[in-house]
Write a protein that holds these residues in place. Structure first.
Motif, PDB file in Angstrom:
ATOM      1  N   UNK A 126      -6.714   6.043 -28.985  1.00  0.00           N
ATOM      2  CA  UNK A 126      -7.726   4.995 -29.092  1.00  0.00           C
ATOM      3  C   UNK A 126      -7.193   3.837 -29.928  1.00  0.00           C
ATOM      4  N   UNK A 127      -6.355   4.163 -30.914  1.00  0.00           N
ATOM      5  CA  UNK A 127      -5.863   3.140 -31.830  1.00  0.00           C
ATOM      6  C   UNK A 127      -4.596   2.469 -31.305  1.00  0.00           C
ATOM      7  N   UNK A 128      -4.091   2.911 -30.152  1.00  0.00           N
ATOM      8  CA  UNK A 128      -2.884   2.288 -29.631  1.00  0.00           C
ATOM      9  C   UNK A 128      -3.256   1.185 -28.664  1.00  0.00           C
ATOM     10  N   UNK A 129      -2.968  -0.069 -29.019  1.00  0.00           N
ATOM     11  CA  UNK A 129      -3.238  -1.149 -28.074  1.00  0.00           C
ATOM     12  C   UNK A 129      -2.455  -0.912 -26.793  1.00  0.00           C
ATOM     13  N   UNK A 153      -0.788  -2.729 -24.806  1.00  0.00           N
ATOM     14  CA  UNK A 153       0.546  -3.295 -24.630  1.00  0.00           C
ATOM     15  C   UNK A 153       1.572  -2.554 -25.477  1.00  0.00           C
ATOM     16  N   UNK A 154       1.143  -2.033 -26.636  1.00  0.00           N
ATOM     17  CA  UNK A 154       2.057  -1.219 -27.444  1.00  0.00           C
ATOM     18  C   UNK A 154       2.409   0.062 -26.689  1.00  0.00           C
ATOM     19  N   UNK A 165     -14.381  11.520 -25.992  1.00  0.00           N
ATOM     20  CA  UNK A 165     -15.275  11.613 -27.153  1.00  0.00           C
ATOM     21  C   UNK A 165     -16.740  11.653 -26.727  1.00  0.00           C
ATOM     22  N   UNK A 166     -17.060  10.840 -25.716  1.00  0.00           N
ATOM     23  CA  UNK A 166     -18.433  10.826 -25.213  1.00  0.00           C
ATOM     24  C   UNK A 166     -18.817  12.164 -24.601  1.00  0.00           C
ATOM     25  N   UNK A 203      -7.942  10.118 -30.980  1.00  0.00           N
ATOM     26  CA  UNK A 203      -8.172   8.983 -31.878  1.00  0.00           C
ATOM     27  C   UNK A 203      -6.894   8.155 -31.964  1.00  0.00           C
ATOM     28  N   UNK A 204      -5.752   8.845 -31.942  1.00  0.00           N
ATOM     29  CA  UNK A 204      -4.465   8.152 -31.949  1.00  0.00           C
ATOM     30  C   UNK A 204      -4.312   7.250 -30.728  1.00  0.00           C
ATOM     31  N   UNK A 226       6.055   1.328 -25.384  1.00  0.00           N
ATOM     32  CA  UNK A 226       6.570   2.650 -25.763  1.00  0.00           C
ATOM     33  C   UNK A 226       6.895   3.490 -24.521  1.00  0.00           C
TER      34      UNK A 226
END
Lengths: 276, 379
Positions: free
Chosen positions: B189-192, B194-195, B257-258, B186-187, B199
């Motif tokens: 998934x939430x990281x765009x 480009x971010x 997840x699927x 989930x982490x 990193x």
């Protein structure tokens, strides 16, 4: 059995509320001017006076992050609400009436999913690029265009399953008009699934806005945006990583929180194992 | 009678489509390479699955392609400002403008221009770029290679993470292991992307943060520049690893997840109990028996995410200075080169539609239960 939302859920909600309040009241809060250069030492790391440090020209990163939240939140909220109204209506009409209306609407939805979103956006920027002030309208317009189809599909599927229920049949037998059936009988049942889904859409829009800002095509400077801050900070990544890192962390946490809250709400409202 | 005609129509139109694709792209190596592979997959899939259904779907693709080409053309044709002035600059005389307008065919009626352009497109001619003064089809096919490479590597990496993790989490459903895998994903998934890219550069390429004089991070991978595969294989993969990773992790989360939820559903079926009671080892049951029936949704979604990957590839190409299609279109947009942009958008959308259709066929080929039935195309 009553499901619990858990402490993490409330933490995420609290974070989002704090961020939204800070963004809305940024002008009256005691934070530094985001445009003031050399408010502190250039490229200085986080400290007590400058929580997130200073950027390449000595602006306060913390206040720029707060002001940047204004852009992200306004664009994604307005985009989501508009898309929710239009997409929800289309989805409900499509699912309720079925037949030819449904076929045409579904075809249109599928067709609009064909052009990759960011590419579509670039084409639109080229199309409407002119004054900087209009950029924000182009952004919202594109985001609405992008999110109508996914929302309509979810709502259509939900409507389809409710439209066949006995209470809908009962209402129609009693002579209720289509409008009444749609808004009084079906809408209250469909609403939970699309409210939780809209949070996930909103997170998606924040990411798209970030990407666009990162490419330098969102609201132009001097207005701070997260994406632009991350991009500009890249030149100093080796000496002052916090300039990129701080907005990146805030953006990550925001998107994560929205996804998490949306996910939890969906599980909360939906008794079954949620399907994609 | 009518039904009989309709049954004949599908194959004929589909054959015409295939012929067109082959004819149009055959002589451009990277294109023919891509489309060749896609057509082979599609034909094999269709053959194994249900010939008539597949042909009907292929025939249905044509109006979508025509519609997309029209939208792209109309959008570009209604750009404000005179393209001739864009080319010549503000100091141009009226005569010069008139000459360029005739050259570009701008004085003809809209539908004639669209017809000419579409005719050109069908023969592989996308026009000449205004800024680069170069054949657009050449430019795109040159930029296609790096983009396809990044996309292919990132799908492989994403599946490499998603399949074992999805199987494991599904098998250990409800345990701490499951929860940890889910939360980490989930982490991601939430990281765009480009971010994530920034990193990755920070922590793997330039030594990371320095805290009290200590580096927290590594300097193991190069950050930017594109090295063609033919030039140096090792360097190529070294340079491609960070961009592909940046693009892959978000996809890995979706895939995982699927697969996890489908795996859970499959593991409840009676044939799994049978396999267990035969005394088969767990690993064999999971990988041999449960994986295949659990992977159908995953496959369609892999097809669907190609569109997302193209958008992501643009950003990643921008960060890592890779001369791909995304970079090509981006350059076109910033320099107002509408011929290059409309060519690029058209090619990418076409590619996307073709991949989407092919993934539907693969779906049929893998799941015998669906054959002979209409499948909701992208449900």
């Amino acid at each position: 059995m009553r499901k619990r939302l858990g402490i993490l859920f409330w933490l995420a909600v609290a974070y989002l509320v704090v961020l939204a309040v800070a963004a809305v009241f940024a002008d009256v809060l005691p934070i530094k001017d985001p445009a003031e250069t050399f408010a502190g030492t250039s490229k200085q790391g986080p400290s007590l006076t400058h929580w997130f440090g200073n950027d390449g020209v000595g602006r306060d990163v913390f206040s720029r992050v707060i002001y940047g939240a204004q852009v992200s939140l306004v664009i994604s909220t307005v985009g989501t609400v508009l898309a929710l109204v239009i997409g929800g209506l289309l989805g409900m009409v499509s699912g309720y009436y079925g037949g030819r209306v449904d076929r045409w609407l579904t075809a249109a939805m599928n067709a609009s999913l064909v052009i990759p979103s960011l590419i579509l956006f670039l084409a639109l920027v080229l199309f409407l690029d002119s004054e900087a002030k209009r950029r924000i309208f182009i952004l919202v317009f594109t985001f609405v265009l992008l999110s109508i189809a996914p929302i309509a599909r979810v709502v259509r599927a939900a409507t389809l399953s409710w439209a066949g229920q006995d209470f809908v049949l009962a209402a129609r037998t009693l002579g209720a008009r289509d409008g009444r059936v749609l808004f009084r009988e079906i809408l209250p049942n469909v609403a939970p699934s699309f409210v939780s889904y809209s949070l996930i859409i909103m997170a998606g829009l924040i990411v798209v806005e970030g990407s666009v800002a990162f490419l330098g095509l969102s609201v132009p400077p001097p207005t701070p945006t997260w994406g632009d801050m991350i991009n500009k900070g890249r030149t100093n990544l080796d000496v002052a990583a916090h300039i990129s890192l701080m907005p990146a962390i805030v953006m990550f946490v925001t998107v994560l929180a929205l996804n998490f809250v949306g996910d939890k709400l969906q599980q909360y409202f939906e008794p079954r194992e949620s399907v994609l | 009678m009518k039904q009989a005609v309709r049954d004949q129509l599908g194959p004929i139109v589909a054959a015409a489509l295939l012929a067109t694709i082959v004819w149009a792209w055959f002589w451009r190596p990277p294109f023919s390479w891509t489309f060749g592979v896609l057509v082979v997959i599609g034909t094999v899939g269709a053959g194994i699955a249900d010939g008539r259904y597949a042909l009907r779907r292929l025939a249905g693709v044509i109006p979508v392609l025509v519609g997309v080409s029209f939208v792209v053309f109309a959008l570009m044709a209604s750009l404000p400002g005179d393209p001739a002035i864009n080319i010549l600059g503000p100091a141009a005389t009226a005569d010069q403008i008139a000459i360029v307008r005739t050259e570009l065919g701008l004085d003809e009626p809209f539908f004639n221009r669209y017809g000419n352009w579409l005719g050109g497109v069908l023969t592989g001619d996308l026009g000449t770029s205004i800024v680069l003064r170069e054949d657009v089809a050449d430019g795109i096919s040159r930029s296609m290679t790096p983009t396809l490479q990044i996309m292919a590597y990132s799908v492989v990496i994403a599946l490499g993470f998603a399949i074992p993790l999805g199987i494991w989490a599904g098998y250990r459903q409800g345990t701490k292991t499951d929860g940890t895998i889910n939360n980490v994903m989930l982490g991601f998934l939430a990281t765009p992307n480009f971010v994530l890219a920034v990193m990755l550069v920070l922590f793997l390429s330039i030594g990371g943060l320095s805290v009290a004089g200590n580096e927290i991070g590594f300097r193991v991978l190069p950050a930017a520049r594109y090295v063609p595969l033919g030039e140096d294989v090792v360097l190529h993969f070294k340079h491609m690893l960070l961009p592909s990773l940046a693009l892959a992790m978000g996809q890995a989360a979706v895939f995982m997840r699927l697969l996890r939820s489908d795996m859970i559903a499959t593991l409840r079926l009676p044939f799994i109990d049978l396999a267990r009671s035969k005394g088969l080892p767990t690993r064999r049951i999971l990988w041999r028996h449960a994986l295949r029936p659990s992977s159908f949704t995953l496959l369609t979604v892999v097809g669907l995410t190609v569109g997302l990957l193209i958008g992501g590839a643009l950003i990643v190409e921008f960060i890592f200075t890779i001369p791909g299609v995304g970079a090509y279109i981006f350059l076109g947009v910033t320099q107002r080169d509408f011929i290059a942009v409309q060519g690029g958008v058209l090619v990418i959308s076409t590619l996307y539609i073709v991949v989407l259709t092919m993934s539907d066929f693969l779906y049929l080929a893998l799941d015998p239960r669906l054959r002979g039935r209409e499948v909701g195309a992208r449900a």
